[in-house]
Design a protein around this motif. Sequence first.
Motif, PDB file in Angstrom:
ATOM      1  N   PHE A  80       1.477  -1.492   0.074  1.00 18.85           N
ATOM      2  CA  PHE A  80      -0.084  -0.097   0.545  1.00 18.85           C
ATOM      3  C   PHE A  80       1.281   1.111   0.137  1.00 18.85           C
ATOM      4  O   PHE A  80       2.461   1.158   0.454  1.00 18.85           O
ATOM      5  CB  PHE A  80      -1.211  -0.408   1.581  1.00 18.85           C
ATOM      6  N   ALA A  81       0.912   2.074  -0.495  1.00 18.72           N
ATOM      7  CA  ALA A  81       0.649   3.604  -0.239  1.00 18.72           C
ATOM      8  C   ALA A  81       1.163   4.422   1.232  1.00 18.72           C
ATOM      9  O   ALA A  81       0.047   3.867   2.127  1.00 18.72           O
ATOM     10  CB  ALA A  81       0.604   5.071  -0.920  1.00 18.72           C
ATOM     11  N   THR A 102       0.295   6.879   4.187  1.00 18.50           N
ATOM     12  CA  THR A 102      -0.829   7.730   3.625  1.00 18.50           C
ATOM     13  C   THR A 102      -0.021   9.152   4.526  1.00 18.50           C
ATOM     14  O   THR A 102       1.121   9.443   4.549  1.00 18.50           O
ATOM     15  CB  THR A 102      -1.596   7.173   5.121  1.00 18.50           C
ATOM     16  N   GLN A 162       1.311   9.235   7.766  1.00 18.02           N
ATOM     17  CA  GLN A 162       2.673   8.318   8.409  1.00 18.02           C
ATOM     18  C   GLN A 162       3.758   9.635   7.132  1.00 18.02           C
ATOM     19  O   GLN A 162       4.799   9.247   8.902  1.00 18.02           O
ATOM     20  CB  GLN A 162       2.486   7.586   7.100  1.00 18.02           C
ATOM     21  N   ASP A 210      -4.617   6.192  16.307  1.00 16.83           N
ATOM     22  CA  ASP A 210      -5.521   5.093  16.217  1.00 16.83           C
ATOM     23  C   ASP A 210      -5.123   4.040  16.103  1.00 16.83           C
ATOM     24  O   ASP A 210      -4.505   4.134  15.165  1.00 16.83           O
ATOM     25  CB  ASP A 210      -7.053   5.757  15.800  1.00 16.83           C
ATOM     26  N   VAL A 211      -5.450   2.946  16.879  1.00 18.27           N
ATOM     27  CA  VAL A 211      -5.913   1.931  16.671  1.00 18.27           C
ATOM     28  C   VAL A 211      -5.735   1.257  15.602  1.00 18.27           C
ATOM     29  O   VAL A 211      -6.675   1.762  14.273  1.00 18.27           O
ATOM     30  CB  VAL A 211      -6.717   0.616  17.256  1.00 18.27           C
ATOM     31  N   GLY A 212      -4.848   0.995  14.458  1.00 15.77           N
ATOM     32  CA  GLY A 212      -5.275   0.583  12.849  1.00 15.77           C
ATOM     33  C   GLY A 212      -4.704   1.899  11.928  1.00 15.77           C
ATOM     34  O   GLY A 212      -4.844   2.061  10.542  1.00 15.77           O
ATOM     35  N   SER A 213      -3.605   2.667  13.291  1.00 19.00           N
ATOM     36  CA  SER A 213      -3.878   3.810  11.996  1.00 19.00           C
ATOM     37  C   SER A 213      -2.360   3.633  11.196  1.00 19.00           C
ATOM     38  O   SER A 213      -1.732   4.333  10.661  1.00 19.00           O
ATOM     39  CB  SER A 213      -3.176   4.763  12.545  1.00 19.00           C
ATOM     40  N   GLY A 214      -1.521   2.735  11.623  1.00 16.96           N
ATOM     41  CA  GLY A 214      -0.619   2.407  10.914  1.00 16.96           C
ATOM     42  C   GLY A 214       1.198   2.890  11.486  1.00 16.96           C
ATOM     43  O   GLY A 214       1.546   3.478  11.100  1.00 16.96           O
ATOM     44  N   LYS A 215       0.895   2.404  13.046  1.00  8.80           N
ATOM     45  CA  LYS A 215       2.228   3.237  13.564  1.00  8.80           C
ATOM     46  C   LYS A 215       2.920   2.549  13.585  1.00  8.80           C
ATOM     47  O   LYS A 215       4.613   2.637  13.388  1.00  8.80           O
ATOM     48  CB  LYS A 215       1.741   3.471  15.246  1.00  8.80           C
ATOM     49  N   THR A 216       3.021   0.829  13.601  1.00 10.02           N
ATOM     50  CA  THR A 216       4.157  -0.047  13.070  1.00 10.02           C
ATOM     51  C   THR A 216       5.406   0.013  12.236  1.00 10.02           C
ATOM     52  O   THR A 216       6.105   0.377  11.743  1.00 10.02           O
ATOM     53  CB  THR A 216       3.391  -1.175  13.138  1.00 10.02           C
ATOM     54  N   PRO A 249      -5.922   4.453   7.147  1.00 10.01           N
ATOM     55  CA  PRO A 249      -5.448   3.855   6.024  1.00 10.01           C
ATOM     56  C   PRO A 249      -6.854   3.786   4.855  1.00 10.01           C
ATOM     57  O   PRO A 249      -7.446   3.382   5.248  1.00 10.01           O
ATOM     58  CB  PRO A 249      -4.735   2.985   5.747  1.00 10.01           C
ATOM     59  N   ARG A 302     -10.324   1.510   4.646  1.00  5.41           N
ATOM     60  CA  ARG A 302     -11.231   1.007   5.290  1.00  5.41           C
ATOM     61  C   ARG A 302     -12.424   1.629   5.683  1.00  5.41           C
ATOM     62  O   ARG A 302     -12.932   2.221   5.010  1.00  5.41           O
ATOM     63  CB  ARG A 302     -10.046   1.771   7.315  1.00  5.41           C
ATOM     64  N   ASP A 327      -4.232  -8.045  15.746  1.00  4.87           N
ATOM     65  CA  ASP A 327      -3.854  -7.722  14.316  1.00  4.87           C
ATOM     66  C   ASP A 327      -4.924  -8.796  13.662  1.00  4.87           C
ATOM     67  O   ASP A 327      -4.418  -9.990  13.041  1.00  4.87           O
ATOM     68  CB  ASP A 327      -3.242  -6.904  13.595  1.00  4.87           C
ATOM     69  N   ARG A 344     -10.856  -3.448  10.195  1.00  4.94           N
ATOM     70  CA  ARG A 344      -9.358  -3.376   9.814  1.00  4.94           C
ATOM     71  C   ARG A 344      -9.616  -4.064   9.007  1.00  4.94           C
ATOM     72  O   ARG A 344      -8.178  -3.354   7.805  1.00  4.94           O
ATOM     73  CB  ARG A 344      -8.309  -3.979  10.784  1.00  4.94           C
TER      74      ARG A 344
HETATM   75  P1  ADP Z   1      -1.123  -0.014  14.852  1.00 11.17           P
HETATM   76  O1  ADP Z   1       0.374  -0.246  14.713  1.00 11.17           O
HETATM   77  O2  ADP Z   1      -1.011   1.710  14.760  1.00 11.17           O
HETATM   78  O3  ADP Z   1      -2.546  -0.362  15.165  1.00 11.17           O
HETATM   79  P2  ADP Z   1      -0.886  -1.197  12.186  1.00 11.17           P
HETATM   80  O4  ADP Z   1       0.839  -0.445  12.213  1.00 11.17           O
HETATM   81  O5  ADP Z   1      -0.579  -2.362  13.214  1.00 11.17           O
HETATM   82  O6  ADP Z   1      -1.568  -0.334  12.866  1.00 11.17           O
HETATM   83  O7  ADP Z   1      -1.616  -1.539  11.151  1.00 11.17           O
HETATM   84  C1  ADP Z   1      -2.850  -1.982  10.775  1.00 11.17           C
HETATM   85  C2  ADP Z   1      -3.085  -2.822   9.456  1.00 11.17           C
HETATM   86  O8  ADP Z   1      -2.192  -1.646   8.815  1.00 11.17           O
HETATM   87  C3  ADP Z   1      -1.317  -3.652   9.156  1.00 11.17           C
HETATM   88  O9  ADP Z   1      -1.733  -4.464   8.752  1.00 11.17           O
HETATM   89  C4  ADP Z   1      -0.396  -2.394   8.073  1.00 11.17           C
HETATM   90  O10 ADP Z   1      -0.343  -3.419   7.442  1.00 11.17           O
HETATM   91  C5  ADP Z   1      -1.582  -1.634   7.214  1.00 11.17           C
HETATM   92  N1  ADP Z   1      -1.480  -0.403   6.712  1.00 11.17           N
HETATM   93  C6  ADP Z   1      -0.377   0.089   7.900  1.00 11.17           C
HETATM   94  N2  ADP Z   1      -0.478   1.718   6.767  1.00 11.17           N
HETATM   95  C7  ADP Z   1      -1.191   1.615   5.980  1.00 11.17           C
HETATM   96  C8  ADP Z   1      -1.533   2.386   4.935  1.00 11.17           C
HETATM   97  N3  ADP Z   1      -1.149   3.570   4.755  1.00 11.17           N
HETATM   98  N4  ADP Z   1      -2.248   2.118   3.707  1.00 11.17           N
HETATM   99  C9  ADP Z   1      -3.052   0.508   4.261  1.00 11.17           C
HETATM  100  N5  ADP Z   1      -2.753  -0.162   5.102  1.00 11.17           N
HETATM  101  C10 ADP Z   1      -2.284  -0.046   5.767  1.00 11.17           C
END
Ligand code: ADP
Length: 693
Positions: free
Chosen positions: A264-265, A267, A270, A294-300, A445, A448, A549, A578
């Motif tokens: 994915f690209a 955000t 990010q 937020d949860v799922g916002s792509g912090k990892t 992301p 969703r 996840d 998610r």
């Molecule tokens: P967080 O830690 O903030 O809860 P994660 O980093 O675990 O979120 O990301 C949640 C999911 O979203 C993962 O499966 C990740 O691969 C996906 N993800 C992260 N960034 C993006 C993005 N820019 N577009 C689409 N999916 C993304």
Amino acid sequence: MRPEILYPLFAPVTTLPGVGPRFAKLIERLAGREVASLCWHLPSGIIDRRFSPKLAAAPVGAIVTLTLTVDAHLPPANRRHPYKVRCRDETGFVHLVFFHARPEYLARVLPEGATRVVSGKLERFGAELQMTHPDHIVTPAEGERLRAVEPVYPMTAGLPSKTLLKAVEGALDRLPALPEWIEPSYLKRRGWLPWREALLAAHRPQSEADLAPEAPARQRLAFDELLANQLALALVRAQQRRLPGRRIEGDGRLRQKAVAALPFALTGSQRQALAEIAADMASPSRMLRLLQGDVGSGKTVVALLAMLNAVETGAQAALLAPTEILARQHHKTIAPLAEAAGVELALLTGRDKGKARSRLLERLADGQTALAVGTHALFQEDVTFRDLALVVIDEQHRFGVHQRLALAEKGRAADVLVMTATPIPRTLMLTAYGDLDVSRLTEKPAGRQPIDTRTLPLDRLDEVVAAVERAIRQGARVYWVCPLVEESEAIDIAAAADRHAHLVRRFGARVGLVHGRLKGAEKDAAMVAFAEGRTDILVATTVIEVGVDVPEATVMVIEHAERFGLAQLHQLRGRIGRGTGRSTCLLLYQAPLGETAKARLRIMRETEDGFRIAEEDLRLRGAGELLGTRQSGLPVFRLADLSVHGELLAAARDDARLIVERDPTLMGPRGSALRTLLYLFERDAVVKTVRSG
Ligand code: ADP
Ligand code: MG
């Protein structure tokens, strides 16, 4: 060492008049173990005992303080009837009424023919005036003190209010006059009293207005508490800033490879966060930045790219997670990207033992492993890095400040990035971290779907089960959350186990169970079975709260949603929605709901914006309850109420900043008073570091 002037305040409450071991336990539960904690236990109401009419003019139903002559004791004919004592003044008669009376005691406090001052609520029984169980019976000499406005304290079952009143009085008798720590012109502008007088005033309210958090005495005390908090944070921060940092500026080659491997690209937020982090890392001072999203916002992914920046310069980076499940999940997310970048990655948890662990540690020590993901196992003494330049800490509020520092120590002037999914409002953020740099991931992301959230009373459980059945038939996976209340983990686990058994009877073996008492391996097995679709329903206590996840999970049922903090509900709900399927969240509540509870659940239906939810929760419930439980690790205030004292917090922050700028070791004239303040609110640890620093 604690200044001597504070010793009386830190003596145990058993040193107070009338407090033995039994009451001490109750007081400890109510306020705390030490005399000071009773000083912070402020009244929540008042009883006005100044009204002293003659009997003929006394209104029924009012609290009155009467001067009476004891006329006659009238013991009851049998035990079922109350003991009465007839009293009079020059205008009439009144019966004092006692159930389950002890006649010897009554003979002693109400001798016939004597004059007594009696205070309580006046009632009418037939044609007679009476007072059942007067609040106070004293001699005329003591009567003067009684005719005042009496404070009413928050109580706990089993603790007589008179015992508590006396203990608080005893605590207040010991208050030392302390040197003034508030800046004189500010004190004057606010018109506040000195500390001791303010505390006494707060305990002796004269009207309802004196009980409000905006009352001047309460404001001053709140400011003191907030100043101690802000000063402690500012001192720690200043000390960290003094430590030498290093410039980390990679050439981008590894990050490019990882980004190319993403399906994915990134955000916009990010990318923005990554730019902010890169700028911090490139500056010569140490980074301490919070990545909030937020949860799922792509912090990892953001964390990984920051880590690769360090690796590009030949250094190492580590990611610390609060639980083993989370560490494994981060590892899983990161592994393919690390591989694409050609970087060696290790996972270290408490489960690693023996030879495998030693080999892993060797590779960290000689730098062959550039990236490490792990739990607190990363703190252990025998873990060394060749050159650790960046530490990322996930869900940091579960770690103490000490742990945070312990890992940073393993590095050479390591930068620290803290990730949290808790949407802490700005005010609370200040109290938890002081002036911290913050990056926020505000965009979801792409792809969703919004979550459909509904609320239902628990007695419609059958409908919920039927709806779950329909959803499963269409291929949904379902989280079923049972609440975990701190007081009794055992009872809650039993409730979750019961619900599990109930659902197994209906759905068969495709129902899993996780809770906090399971061993790590059992927990993981249940999670994995759910993630891989071998179970359709996962019954869980709040252990699933932390970011696991499973994109296929699209339904979440939460029992007793009214017991959760909103932030916690928000985090739980973030487990669904998610993937790309439509998701539904069912919040089951125990009817009837109070107004606040209703408003809170309404917010959950209306919005998925974590920051709005957190702000509303703060407004509705006050900071103490915000995260549902004390385990959040955010500071708990005794005197300040952040839902009203936000302006004082800002003032305390500005003041703390100035103090640290002008007198970073607290050696100036105001400094010693400020040290006393830090000790008073038990920020001792900071005072020590100031001295050594
Ligand atoms: P967080 O830690 O903030 O809860 P994660 O980093 O675990 O979120 O990301 C949640 C999911 O979203 C993962 O499966 C990740 O691969 C996906 N993800 C992260 N960034 C993006 C993005 N820019 N577009 C689409 N999916 C993304
Ligand atoms: Mg995460």
